[in-house]
Design a protein around this motif. Structure first.
Motif, PDB file in Angstrom:
ATOM      1  N   ASN A   1       0.831  -1.208   0.000  1.00  0.00           N
ATOM      2  CA  ASN A   1       0.000   0.000   0.000  1.00  0.00           C
ATOM      3  C   ASN A   1       0.866   1.258   0.000  1.00  0.00           C
ATOM      4  N   ALA A   2       1.959   1.232   0.779  1.00  0.00           N
ATOM      5  CA  ALA A   2       2.883   2.371   0.809  1.00  0.00           C
ATOM      6  C   ALA A   2       3.509   2.587  -0.563  1.00  0.00           C
ATOM      7  N   ALA A   3       3.816   1.493  -1.238  1.00  0.00           N
ATOM      8  CA  ALA A   3       4.394   1.606  -2.576  1.00  0.00           C
ATOM      9  C   ALA A   3       3.421   2.263  -3.538  1.00  0.00           C
ATOM     10  N   ILE A   4       2.139   1.891  -3.437  1.00  0.00           N
ATOM     11  CA  ILE A   4       1.130   2.480  -4.314  1.00  0.00           C
ATOM     12  C   ILE A   4       1.067   3.986  -4.114  1.00  0.00           C
ATOM     13  N   THR A   5       1.102   4.426  -2.850  1.00  0.00           N
ATOM     14  CA  THR A   5       1.001   5.854  -2.548  1.00  0.00           C
ATOM     15  C   THR A   5       2.102   6.651  -3.242  1.00  0.00           C
ATOM     16  N   THR A   6       3.314   6.099  -3.251  1.00  0.00           N
ATOM     17  CA  THR A   6       4.441   6.773  -3.911  1.00  0.00           C
ATOM     18  C   THR A   6       4.434   6.554  -5.417  1.00  0.00           C
ATOM     19  N   LEU A   7       4.257   5.303  -5.832  1.00  0.00           N
ATOM     20  CA  LEU A   7       4.394   4.955  -7.245  1.00  0.00           C
ATOM     21  C   LEU A   7       3.280   5.532  -8.109  1.00  0.00           C
ATOM     22  N   ILE A   8       2.108   5.757  -7.510  1.00  0.00           N
ATOM     23  CA  ILE A   8       1.010   6.303  -8.310  1.00  0.00           C
ATOM     24  C   ILE A   8       1.374   7.683  -8.861  1.00  0.00           C
ATOM     25  N   GLN A   9       2.171   8.435  -8.090  1.00  0.00           N
ATOM     26  CA  GLN A   9       2.606   9.756  -8.560  1.00  0.00           C
ATOM     27  C   GLN A   9       3.632   9.624  -9.694  1.00  0.00           C
ATOM     28  N   LEU A  10       4.512   8.625  -9.592  1.00  0.00           N
ATOM     29  CA  LEU A  10       5.533   8.416 -10.621  1.00  0.00           C
ATOM     30  C   LEU A  10       4.950   7.745 -11.862  1.00  0.00           C
ATOM     31  N   LEU A  11       4.079   6.744 -11.649  1.00  0.00           N
ATOM     32  CA  LEU A  11       3.498   6.026 -12.785  1.00  0.00           C
ATOM     33  C   LEU A  11       2.605   6.936 -13.628  1.00  0.00           C
TER      34      LEU A  11
ATOM     35  N   VAL B   1      -4.155  -9.460  -5.511  1.00  0.00           N
ATOM     36  CA  VAL B   1      -4.754  -9.269  -6.842  1.00  0.00           C
ATOM     37  C   VAL B   1      -4.536  -7.831  -7.315  1.00  0.00           C
ATOM     38  N   ARG B   2      -4.733  -6.891  -6.424  1.00  0.00           N
ATOM     39  CA  ARG B   2      -4.578  -5.481  -6.780  1.00  0.00           C
ATOM     40  C   ARG B   2      -3.161  -5.177  -7.249  1.00  0.00           C
ATOM     41  N   MET B   3      -2.169  -5.669  -6.527  1.00  0.00           N
ATOM     42  CA  MET B   3      -0.782  -5.383  -6.889  1.00  0.00           C
ATOM     43  C   MET B   3      -0.418  -6.036  -8.222  1.00  0.00           C
ATOM     44  N   PHE B   4      -0.937  -7.244  -8.467  1.00  0.00           N
ATOM     45  CA  PHE B   4      -0.655  -7.926  -9.737  1.00  0.00           C
ATOM     46  C   PHE B   4      -1.231  -7.148 -10.914  1.00  0.00           C
TER      47      PHE B   4
END
Length: 409
Positions: free
Chosen positions: A239-249, A300-303
């Motif tokens: 979840n922490a990765a999503i918070t950061t990566l969503i801005q980069l992706l 599932v979400r991360m995949f």
């Protein structure tokens, strides 16, 4: 009870609306002010390290000296001032001043989430019918609304306007907190279900006589607490990765700051219906089944996130936040209200928050930074977090098979 639920809903709503103006956009803000993406991620990682170290200290201080209310109000007031100073420090271009301002927000504003959760958990121990999911769901709704509105405000009026609005909402939260009932200790009937510590003489000690080490040993003597902490760590690392990566992706896929706000809003809005229903779902399905559901949803979400290649796809997959984070958080807090000793309530909850929020943020950013430094794309880093979510799912199954999740043994 209705008054407590309404006050709690307003407190969470104002806090998360204001917090979103900082947390959801800070990497983008630093980049727009001339920082490299890797430097911005490193700064956020440093702040997460500080937050992790400070959070349990506040928990112990709250358990030993102050109820959560007094400490929370003080930190909110300090955060409002620091939010007001942030546009000035960013505008100065002085990296030392910017980092100093961010550090101030980290040791004040970034600690409030854990203290609010400890506060509500304490009220739930005193009044079991308090609806944590409803209260926290209002925070998610406000966060989603803030993300959508503040993304548009940033595009039209700049980062400074967004941060001034955040300052106003944090100040409003402080005022609201003054009207919210304090959580007392020693008034619930579930203390006998809490962790025991047979090898040191702490069972009958008042909290004022517990040392910091004794409090931590009392907390970690519970197998249920340790397993919940472990499962939550691996799930919330993703979840922490999503918070950061969503801005980069979003940027990698050609998106804009407004679309970052939209993705964050979709993520937060999806939490609302699930959190509102959690009291009913916990009663009908129980903790174990809901933990299985949310841990599987994380995997599932991360995949899927690792497989999308467009901004729209990235936005749509964030709907799974409802089945993952929106289930895990209220289930965890309701479960903690059943198993932790009231004397170390704030210590237990803030340690949980430090590990599942701050530590996961540190590792998530470090891993992401390592991938970026090595020349990989932000999306390549997601493979690691798919594995992390799978480990969380396996640990949840382990707790089910061994019967560790059961409240009564």
């Amino acid at each position: 009870m209705l008054v407590l639920n309404i006050n709690g809903m307003l407190l969470q709503a104002f806090f998360w609306f204001g917090s979103c103006t900082y947390m959801a956009f800070m990497i983008t803000t630093l980049i727009d002010y001339g920082w490299r993406a890797s430097s911005a991620a490193s700064a956020i990682t440093a702040m997460a390290i500080i937050a992790m170290l400070v959070q349990p200290v506040y928990g112990f201080v709250s358990d030993k000296y102050f109820l959560e209310k007094k400490l929370t109000v003080s930190l909110l007031a300090a955060t409002a001032v620091l939010f007001a100073l942030l546009p000035l420090s960013l505008g100065s271009g002085n990296m030392f001043l910017i980092l100093l301002n961010m550090t101030g927000i980290t040791v004040t504003g970034m600690q409030i989430n854990g203290l609010l959760d400890a506060w509500i958990v304490g009220l739930k121990q005193e009044f079991p019918s308090i609806n944590y999911g409803l209260i926290r769901g209002c925070g998610s709704f406000a966060y989603a609304l803030s993300a959508q509105l503040m993304g548009a405000v940033t595009v039209s009026s700049g980062h400074d306007m967004r941060m001034w609005i955040g300052c106003g909402f944090i100040a409003l939260t402080a005022v609201t907190a003054l009207t919210f009932r304090s959580a007392r200790r020693g008034n619930s009937d579930n203390a006998q279900q809490c962790a025991e510590l047979p090898d040191i003489k702490t069972e009958k000690k008042p909290v004022s006589r517990l040392t910091g080490m004794e409090a931590l040993r009392l907390v970690f003597s519970s197998k249920k607490y340790v397993l919940l902490l472990s499962v939550s760590f691996f799930l919330l690392l993703s979840n922490a990765a999503i918070t950061t990566l969503i801005q980069l992706l979003t940027r990698d896929f050609g998106g804009t700051t407004a679309q970052i706000g939209t993705a964050t809003a979709v993520m937060a809005f999806s939490e609302v219906p699930f959190m509102f229903m959690m009291a009913f779902l916990i009663k009908k399905a129980g903790y174990k089944k809901l933990l299985i559901v949310c841990s599987l949803a994380y995997a599932v979400r991360m995949f899927i996130t690792a497989s999308v290649s467009t901004v729209n796809g990235l936005i749509y997959v964030q709907l799974l936040q409802g089945l993952s984070y929106a289930v895990l958080l209220p289930v965890s807090m309701s479960y903690l209200s059943q198993i932790i000793d009231e004397r170390v309530r704030s210590t237990a909850v803030t340690v949980y928050t430090a590990v599942t929020n701050a530590l996961t943020g540190i590792l998530g950013n470090l891993i992401t930074s390592a991938f970026l430094t090595a020349g990989f794309s932000a999306q390549n880093a997601l493979v690691f977090f798919v594995i992390s979510a799978l480990i969380g799912f396996i640990l949840t199954l382990y707790g089910w098979i061994r019967g560790i999740w059961d409240i009564t043994d």
